[in-house]
Enzyme design. Structure first.
Site, mmCIF file in Angstrom:
data_model
loop_
_atom_site.group_PDB
_atom_site.id
_atom_site.type_symbol
_atom_site.label_atom_id
_atom_site.label_comp_id
_atom_site.label_asym_id
_atom_site.label_seq_id
_atom_site.Cartn_x
_atom_site.Cartn_y
_atom_site.Cartn_z
ATOM 1 N N TYR A 164 0.829 -1.212 0.000
ATOM 2 C CA TYR A 164 0.000 0.000 0.000
ATOM 3 C C TYR A 164 0.864 1.264 0.000
ATOM 4 O O TYR A 164 1.808 1.384 0.777
ATOM 5 C CB TYR A 164 -0.936 0.039 1.218
ATOM 6 C CG TYR A 164 -1.393 1.447 1.456
ATOM 7 C CD1 TYR A 164 -2.279 2.051 0.561
ATOM 8 C CD2 TYR A 164 -0.882 2.213 2.497
ATOM 9 C CE1 TYR A 164 -2.644 3.373 0.710
ATOM 10 C CE2 TYR A 164 -1.250 3.534 2.660
ATOM 11 C CZ TYR A 164 -2.128 4.106 1.765
ATOM 12 O OH TYR A 164 -2.471 5.414 1.898
ATOM 13 N N HIS A 205 -3.912 -0.282 5.730
ATOM 14 C CA HIS A 205 -4.910 0.041 4.699
ATOM 15 C C HIS A 205 -5.918 -1.083 4.484
ATOM 16 O O HIS A 205 -6.171 -1.498 3.345
ATOM 17 C CB HIS A 205 -4.218 0.421 3.382
ATOM 18 C CG HIS A 205 -4.814 1.641 2.759
ATOM 19 N ND1 HIS A 205 -5.504 1.613 1.571
ATOM 20 C CD2 HIS A 205 -4.852 2.927 3.167
ATOM 21 C CE1 HIS A 205 -5.920 2.833 1.270
ATOM 22 N NE2 HIS A 205 -5.547 3.653 2.236
HETATM 23 C C1 GCO Z 1 -4.061 7.872 4.844
HETATM 24 C C2 GCO Z 1 -5.022 7.223 3.933
HETATM 25 C C3 GCO Z 1 -5.001 7.711 2.535
HETATM 26 C C4 GCO Z 1 -6.143 7.106 1.738
HETATM 27 C C5 GCO Z 1 -6.778 8.131 0.883
HETATM 28 C C6 GCO Z 1 -7.992 7.633 0.156
HETATM 29 O O1 GCO Z 1 -3.851 7.304 5.895
HETATM 30 O O2 GCO Z 1 -3.586 8.940 4.526
HETATM 31 O O3 GCO Z 1 -5.005 5.843 4.065
HETATM 32 O O4 GCO Z 1 -3.773 7.458 1.970
HETATM 33 O O5 GCO Z 1 -5.709 6.064 0.946
HETATM 34 O O6 GCO Z 1 -7.099 9.222 1.654
HETATM 35 O O7 GCO Z 1 -8.642 8.646 -0.496
HETATM 36 MG MG MG Z 2 -4.882 5.546 6.147
#
Ligand code: GCO
Ligand code: MG
Length: 407
Positions: free
Chosen positions: A160, A216
């Site tokens: 991720y 994630h």
């Molecule tokens: C984070 C989040 C984001 C999301 C995104 C989706 O912790 O910053 O996981 O990276 O993936 O905001 O729109």
């Molecule tokens: Mg996040």
């Protein structure tokens, strides 16, 4: 005082910010952010077609009643689209209230509980060496906390938040293609490699650095419980979204097996999405954002419930949030007795600063709120003419055999 009209703008430098401007008969105006990442036109349309017509003629000072009017009055309640739209209205009304009072919004909540609010940056590496270098870079800029994401050997996109293209500046989520990118995920490879990453981070940076990590939503409860127990010794500041967030009770199993601090909530839209996990003390940090969770009025309610259950704040602050909602969160952070940390990635590009002028600043890993009345962010409509909406998607994720998985 009466609301005379309201407008929605979609666009921005590299982002489809959804900016709401509410005007009043006394010339005071308020600004709100309804940016729902990669689905931006929907809250914009919801505002224009359904909510703005009901706003005209209302007294903007009655922000609570207006919130209830839109929430209770919708019948089909909650969900990210309507809550982002209500959230933008609510932010704009607090902005107006502060301007009328001549006070920064945090003064309306109860004043400041701290001068600066600790923020965390995203340190990402396509491999471990690159990650360690990125952490060092943020540390040298004064950050005390970093979220660490690392490429996983043998996984094509690396996990991720990693582009897989060996380009750390492009690690972030927003895709510019006409259709979603596809990423491959393998929980076993991830679970085998990540403990080693935390070990190397502690070896190199010692115990003081606050280390955060975002799973994630990719693990099952059993996997997350075992992982949490295994990496407990590296003393993470938090483990974020270990399992898909909609299953509040999945966290029970994790809690029974590990004391690793858990952060969850960036996809939540209301108190009802997190109420059970807060009341049962299954989490340590609540990750809602003022945009997706119905504005200041509703996010504050969540923060207050969290406060009596030892849950601290860790508001979502991905770059999809405009400086308006980041300011709204900044005001809540200045006040909240249970403030924890703030994700902060507004890069402060000259284009973004020109579109959203403000005196808020980030220094030495701290967000410093300005004392300008209201939210303390303006919106330059001439600048806004330079931008228009461009369709974008998050990537989608599959397992190696093609099975769809959680992005
Ligand atoms: C984070 C989040 C984001 C999301 C995104 C989706 O912790 O910053 O996981 O990276 O993936 O905001 O729109
Ligand atoms: Mg996040």
């Amino acid at each position: 005082m009466k609301i005379t009209h309201a407008e929605v703008f979609v666009g921005g430098p590299g982002k489809n910010y959804v900016t709401l401007k509410i005007m009043t008969d006394e010339g005071v105006y308020g600004l709100g952010d309804a940016t729902l990442n990669n689905r931006e036109t929907l809250p914009a349309q919801y505002l224009t077609d359904y909510l703005i017509p009901c706003l005209i003629g209302k007294d903007p000072m009655n922000s609570e009643d207006i919130w209830q009017y839109f929430y209770r009055g919708a019948y089909f309640r909650r969900g990210p689209i309507s809550m982002a739209a209500i959230g933008a209205i609510d932010m704009a009304l607090w902005d107006i209230k502060g301007k009328v009072a001549g006070l920064p919004a945090y003064q309306l909540f109860g004043g400041k509980s701290r001068d600066g609010a600790m923020v965390y940056a995203h340190a990402t590496g396509s491999d471990l060496e690159a990650l360690l270098d990125t952490i060092e870079h943020y540390q040298s800029q004064g950050y005390k906390a970093v979220r660490v994401q690392c490429g996983i050997p043998g996984m094509p996109a690396g996990g991720y938040g990693i582009s897989g293209k060996n380009d750390d500046s492009k690690h972030f989520i927003t895709q510019y293609g006409t259709l979603p990118d596809e990423e491959i995920w393998d929980s076993e490879k991830y679970l085998r490699y990540m403990p080693h990453v935390f070990e190397k981070i502690r070896d190199r940076f010692g115990p003081e650095l606050k280390v955060l990590h975002d799973v994630h939503h990719r693990l099952t409860p059993r996997e997350a419980a075992a992982f949490g127990r295994e990496v407990e010794k590296y003393n993470l500041f938090w483990l974020e979204d270990p399992t898909p967030a909609e299953d509040q009770m999945a966290l029970k199993l994790i809690r029974e097996h590990t004391t690793i601090p858990i952060a969850i909530g960036e996809v939540f839209n209301s108190l009802w999405d997190c109420k059970d996990m807060i009341e049962q003390e299954l989490i340590d940090f609540i990750r809602v954002s003022v945009t997706y969770a119905g504005g200041i009025t509703h996010a504050k309610r969540i923060v207050e419930l969290a406060a009596i259950h030892h849950v601290r704040t860790g508001f979502h602050g991905a770059p999809s949030h405009s400086p308006i909602s980041m300011a709204a969160q900044g005001h809540l952070n200045a006040w909240a007795p249970n403030f924890g940390i703030q994700e902060y990635l507004v890069l402060g590009t000259p284009e973004c600063d020109a579109l959203f002028p403000s005196e808020h600043r980030c220094e030495d890993g701290q967000f410093l709120i300005s004392d300008a009345p209201g939210l303390g962010v303006d919106f330059d409509e001439n600048e806004a003419q330079r931008y228009s909406y461009e369709r974008r998607y998050h990537p989608v994720v599959r397992l190696e055999d093609g099975t769809m998985w959680n992005y």
